[in-house]
Design an enzyme around this catalytic site. Structure first.
Site, PDB file in Angstrom:
ATOM      1  N   HIS A   1       0.813  -1.273  -0.086  1.00  0.00           N
ATOM      2  CA  HIS A   1      -0.039   0.133   0.186  1.00  0.00           C
ATOM      3  C   HIS A   1       0.876   1.285   0.092  1.00  0.00           C
ATOM      4  CE1 HIS A   1      -4.027  -1.395   0.545  1.00  0.00           C
ATOM      5  NE2 HIS A   1      -3.521  -2.514   1.086  1.00  0.00           N
TER       6      HIS A   1
ATOM      7  N   LYS B   1      -8.698  14.090   4.497  1.00  0.00           N
ATOM      8  CA  LYS B   1      -7.783  13.059   4.106  1.00  0.00           C
ATOM      9  C   LYS B   1      -6.929  12.802   5.600  1.00  0.00           C
ATOM     10  CE  LYS B   1      -6.541  14.001  -0.004  1.00  0.00           C
ATOM     11  NZ  LYS B   1      -6.603  12.846  -0.652  1.00  0.00           N
ATOM     12  N   ARG B   2      -6.030  11.894   5.645  1.00  0.00           N
ATOM     13  CA  ARG B   2      -5.159  12.105   7.036  1.00  0.00           C
ATOM     14  C   ARG B   2      -4.108  13.394   6.896  1.00  0.00           C
ATOM     15  NH1 ARG B   2      -5.025   7.843  10.920  1.00  0.00           N
ATOM     16  NH2 ARG B   2      -3.560   9.322  11.815  1.00  0.00           N
TER      17      ARG B   2
ATOM     18  N   LYS C   1       0.873  14.337   1.390  1.00  0.00           N
ATOM     19  CA  LYS C   1      -0.537  14.807   0.990  1.00  0.00           C
ATOM     20  C   LYS C   1      -0.593  16.301   0.716  1.00  0.00           C
ATOM     21  CE  LYS C   1      -2.926  11.009   3.094  1.00  0.00           C
ATOM     22  NZ  LYS C   1      -3.737  10.317   1.911  1.00  0.00           N
TER      23      LYS C   1
ATOM     24  N   THR D   1      -8.467   6.891  -2.570  1.00  0.00           N
ATOM     25  CA  THR D   1      -9.765   6.373  -2.765  1.00  0.00           C
ATOM     26  C   THR D   1     -10.490   7.537  -2.217  1.00  0.00           C
ATOM     27  OG1 THR D   1      -9.720   5.523  -0.545  1.00  0.00           O
ATOM     28  CG2 THR D   1      -9.260   3.982  -2.250  1.00  0.00           C
TER      29      THR D   1
ATOM     30  N   LYS E   1     -14.451   8.805  -4.644  1.00  0.00           N
ATOM     31  CA  LYS E   1     -15.722   8.912  -3.592  1.00  0.00           C
ATOM     32  C   LYS E   1     -16.163  10.581  -4.415  1.00  0.00           C
ATOM     33  CE  LYS E   1     -13.748   6.742   0.384  1.00  0.00           C
ATOM     34  NZ  LYS E   1     -13.227   7.183   1.534  1.00  0.00           N
TER      35      LYS E   1
HETATM   36  C1  LIG Z   1     -11.873   7.356   1.879  1.00  0.00           C
HETATM   37  C2  LIG Z   1     -11.487   7.767   3.113  1.00  0.00           C
HETATM   38  C3  LIG Z   1     -10.081   7.897   3.331  1.00  0.00           C
HETATM   39  C4  LIG Z   1      -9.069   7.801   2.278  1.00  0.00           C
HETATM   40  O1  LIG Z   1      -8.861   9.022   1.730  1.00  0.00           O
HETATM   41  P1  LIG Z   1      -7.607   9.483   0.788  1.00  0.00           P
HETATM   42  O2  LIG Z   1      -7.905  10.866   0.361  1.00  0.00           O
HETATM   43  O3  LIG Z   1      -7.586   8.458  -0.222  1.00  0.00           O
HETATM   44  O4  LIG Z   1      -6.475   9.574   1.654  1.00  0.00           O
HETATM   45  C5  LIG Z   1      -9.470   8.184   4.770  1.00  0.00           C
HETATM   46  N1  LIG Z   1     -10.356   8.195   5.656  1.00  0.00           N
HETATM   47  C6  LIG Z   1     -11.768   8.272   5.493  1.00  0.00           C
HETATM   48  C7  LIG Z   1     -12.784   8.353   6.577  1.00  0.00           C
HETATM   49  C8  LIG Z   1     -12.387   7.850   4.248  1.00  0.00           C
HETATM   50  O5  LIG Z   1     -13.697   7.651   4.258  1.00  0.00           O
END
Ligand SMILES: *Cc1c(COP(=O)(O)O)cnc(C)c1O
Length: 853
Positions: free
Chosen positions: A383, A574-575, A580, A682, A686
């Site tokens: 990952h 995101k984190r 990032k 991911t 979304k």
């Molecule tokens: C989808 C999701 C992530 C992943 O987000 P990235 O932008 O791909 O890092 C992290 N936390 C939550 C709660 C999510 O739903």
């Protein structure tokens, strides 16, 4: 230590007979559901009608129990079908399952939303209110854990015999508060009010060994036997959660393990009179599954974490082997043909030596037979490329905690290095590079290498990521075993992230092209021609507007900031991590702020910028970045000259249930990682599915998103992964800043202390990082290109018709990013499972069910 058999074993009942399945299925009409909810409320939970007004807790519990009955009925039915088919199974081993809430998803997949809503209405309850009382199951950090949850949904929908195995953490991902711009972590005791979805299965309790030593002796047949003795043992107790497929009668299982102390005393302590201490020491055992480690993309090397990893691997493998023995006895000749293990990153990679141990020491197999089984059943998903995230365990610590496993790792390594030496005679540098043991003052086990050597499949999670793995991190292994390597681009489940999270857009889509997209996301393509239809665009825009109002309400409640839905909603959740580049986003906000203050607003697109995400508690820079966002927000939002032109808010406690409101309400999706650093992402998918347009780098799955939607519907900027590698040499951010008047004034304003009036030096670490020639994330290098892309986005947004067109085309092109596609690929290339359809409920006798096909 004395080893006794599990006292719960005698409770094991005989296999359920087919009689169980000859019962008529439970009713799924509103009246029957209402009857069941009332019975659970009044009798099982023992509540009186007046309890109704007090809280939504008991009505919620009663509703879940009624729905859970329908799930368990289908679960048994599905297991029966798998058993009759003798189907091959895959097991998804993951330290994280970021499930979020379950009720709405279960109702959607069972097709019982309307019936349940109606049933509850007759009882005076409001379904939406009950859905909102559910706590998130936050048993994961971010993308990796959420991916596991989306995978389970898709596998059940595709009717694949896949079971999830994980850990039932008492405390999930911490809850985040912001106090004076600082992150404060609060424990997430998500089980406080019980978890009505799970069922404890004490009859399947397993015993896990730690510490102790090994004894080598010849058995009666002359073969060497190894016993692991004097171990400190802990019990693993499973809890099952049903995972329903979409409208197909299939319900799979997620099995989570909780640690429990054995009932044995440490006799020495007992004799010494420390009875209470010895009972209290049981706590140590139960601590194993107490808390999720909140580090995303960085390892921490703590012993408790290794205990968790082995706990999951051992309990799950023992469970699977016990089921095998029940069905096949001691014959393992077909085991590899019928079982497959998918390792979600290296976290569960103890499974490689543990399966060797169980087969050799506990099931009498030879090394060769055991290794053949392991290397035909294990598959590993990588990952991340970030070196700080690659797991290594000190040989000393590993050998103390898991003495038998260390012996097996050494033997695997010896045989492996022999193979390498045969292939490249005399290449000692290569031997040292590829060894499972990294030599040095403190020798370390390289868990990724262990996973590769033990697996028949190694995959990355987006095209670019898989390519970089083969050319970089795992180059030597790719040279040795090119056939092991493959790509599986991530996805997300459209059931949760579109059908359930965005009912308005879903309704519009279904009215327009039918509901086939719920299980075949490609069908969204049919929306593309409608991007040119003004009437459809108007409806699409109205839906987006309503979703923006819903998001604005969340921001008002949680950030005390007013977002005007007329403005562009520009979102990065995101984190929080330097790679990032939330910093780049804030630099843009500061740039816009300066433009407004300088009156450079001839054409200015009003923007509401939302940033959210958790920082690992020990990650100093990430926490400082949160403070930076909060302080810039205070200044910008508090400046009367800025007014509605620009808003910035930091959303606290970003989690799955928050994302279900955020993605539908977003216009612009920020996916701005340094190229080559985000394995897939991911969140990007979304947003796209929900009609947000991406501003992003050529990183992870962004590349494939842009390929699908077309360059004209994507705001691209930044260095490529190759350019990033080259830019490292001679990188001179001071020169870049000096040469770019926009960046120069942004840095000067930050350096002037404008955003930290009474806290001098607060942002020095941030300034230093951006100005450092060693900044690995190249923030200054991508600034100009980012600002230009933002200007293009702003200009496009001013033409609302054009923007809406892009929004529709993004949703229309998101078909590839369903985990249904991802799971089909895992199955075609790695698992090779049959699809098994259980007997439809209505054919099981009696009543006709109205929910299922
Ligand atoms: C989808 C999701 C992530 C992943 O987000 P990235 O932008 O791909 O890092 C992290 N936390 C939550 C709660 C999510 O739903």
């Amino acid at each position: 230590m004395k080893r006794t058999s599990n006292p719960l074993k005698p409770l094991l009942v005989s296999q359920p007979t087919d009689k169980l399945f000859e019962q008529p299925p439970l009713g799924v009409d509103a009246d029957t559901l209402a009857l069941d909810v009332r019975r659970y409320f009044a009798l099982f939970l023992g509540r009186y009608k007046h309890s109704r007004g007090r809280s939504t807790h008991y009505p919620y519990q009663a509703t879940v129990l009624a729905i859970r009955d329908r799930l368990n009925e289908r679960l048994n039915n599905t297991r029966h079908a798998y058993e009759v088919a003798g189907a091959k199974h895959a097991y998804y081993l993951s330290l994280e399952f970021l499930m979020g809430r379950t009720l709405n998803n279960a109702l959607l997949n069972l097709g019982l939303g309307e019936e349940t809503e109606q049933a509850l209405r007759t009882l005076g309850f409001d379904l939406d209110e009950l859905i909102d009382t559910e706590a998130d199951a936050g048993l994961g950090n971010g993308g990796l854990g959420r991916l596991a949850a989306c995978f389970l949904d898709s596998c059940a929908t595709l009717q694949l015999p896949v079971m999830g195995y994980g850990i039932r953490y008492e405390y999930g991902m911490f809850r985040q508060h912001i106090e004076n711009g600082q992150q404060v972590e609060e424990p997430d005791h998500w089980l406080r009010n019980g978890n009505p979805w799970e069922l404890e299965k004490p009859e399947h309790t397993r015993r896990i060994q730690y510490y102790g030593r090994t004894v080598h002796q010849s058995g009666p047949d002359g073969r060497l036997r190894v016993a692991w003795v004097d171990s400190h043992d802990v019990l693993a107790v499973p809890y099952d959660t049903p995972i329903p497929g979409y409208w197909n009668n299939t319900v799979n299982v997620l099995r989570l393990w909780k640690a429990a102390a054995t009932d044995e005393f440490d006799l020495d302590e007992f004799n010494a009179g420390s009875y209470t201490e010895s009972v209290a020491a049981k706590n140590a055992a139960e601590n194993i599954t107490m808390v999720l480690y909140p580090n995303d993309a960085s390892e921490n090397g703590k012993e408790l974490r290794l205990r968790q990893q082995y706990f999951l691997a051992s309990a799950s493998l023992q469970d699977i082997l016990a089921r095998w023995e029940d069905q096949h006895g001691k014959d393992f000749s077909r085991f590899a043909e019928l079982n497959c293990f998918q390792l979600n990153d290296t976290h569960p990679s103890c499974a490689v030596p543990e399966l060797m141990r169980l087969l050799i020491d506990e099931h009498d197999q030879s090394w060769e037979t055991a290794w053949d089984i392991v290397t035909r059943t294990m598959a590993y998903t990588n990952h991340t490329l970030l070196p700080e995230a690659l797991e290594k365990w000190s040989v000393r610590l590993f050998g103390q905690l898991l003495p038998r496993l260390l012996e097996i790792v050494y033997e695997i390594n010896a045989r492996f290095l022999t193979e390498v030496a045969r292939r490249w005679p005399g290449d000692n540098a290569r031997l040292a590079r590829m060894s499972l043991i990294e030599e040095g003052p403190e020798p370390q086990i390289r868990m990724a290498y262990l996973a590769i050597v033990g697996s028949f499949s190694v995959n990355g999670v987006a095209e670019l990521h898989s390519r970089l793995l083969q050319q970089g991190l795992f180059r030597d292994f790719h040279e040795l075993w090119p056939w092991k390597f493959n790509n599986k681009t991530n996805g997300v489940t459209q059931r949760r992230w579109l059908a359930s999270a965005n009912p308005l857009q879903s309704q519009l889509i279904t009215e327009t092209i039918g509901d086939g997209w719920i299980t075949r996301l490609d069908e969204l393509r049919k929306l593309a021609p409608l991007a040119d239809d003004p009437a459809f665009r108007a409806r699409w825009a109205a839906v987006k507007r309503a979703n923006k109002e819903r998001l604005a309400e969340l921001v008002r409640k949680d950030c005390q900031v007013e977002f005007n839905p007329d403005a562009m909603f520009d979102v990065q959740v995101k984190r929080i991590h330097e790679y990032k580049r939330q910093l780049l986003n804030v630099l843009h906000v500061v740039h816009l702020y300066i433009r407004i203050k300088q009156g450079e607003i001839g054409t200015f697109t009003p923007r509401c910028v939302l940033i959210g995400g958790k920082a690992a508690p020990g990650y100093f820079m990430a926490k400082r970045i949160i403070t930076f966002v909060c302080k810039v927000a205070e200044v910008v939002n508090g400046d009367p000259t800025v007014r509605d032109r620009l808003k910035l808010a930091f959303l606290p406690d970003y989690r799955v249930s928050a994302m279900e409101i955020i993605a539908p309400g977003s216009d612009l999706s920020e996916q701005i990682s340094t190229a080559g650093k985000e394995a897939s992402g991911t969140g990007n998918m979304k947003f796209m599915m929900n009609g947000a347009v991406t501003i992003g780098t050529l990183d992870g799955a962004n590349i494939e998103i842009r390929e699908e939607v077309g360059d004209e519907n994507f705001f691209l900027f930044g260095l490529t992964a190759r350019e990033v590698e080259d830019a490292r040499n001679g990188y001179n951010p001071d020169a870049i800043i000096a040469a770019d008047p926009d960046l120069k004034r942004v840095m000067e304003l930050i350096e002037s202390g404008h955003f930290n009036q009474f806290q001098p030096g607060l942002f020095d670490p941030i300034i230093k990082a951006i100005r450092s020639p060693h900044d690995p994330w190249l923030v200054a290098a991508d600034f100009r290109s980012y600002i230009d892309a933002q200007d293009r986005a702003a200009e496009t947004y001013r033409d609302q018709d054009r923007w809406t067109r892009m929004s529709i085309l993004n949703t229309a092109a998101s078909g590839k990013f369903s985990t249904d596609r991802t799971m089909e690929e895992y199955n075609a290339d790695i698992w090779k499972l049959p699809k098994v359809a259980p007997t439809p409920m209505q054919q099981l006798g009696g009543q006709v069910s109205n929910c299922c096909i």
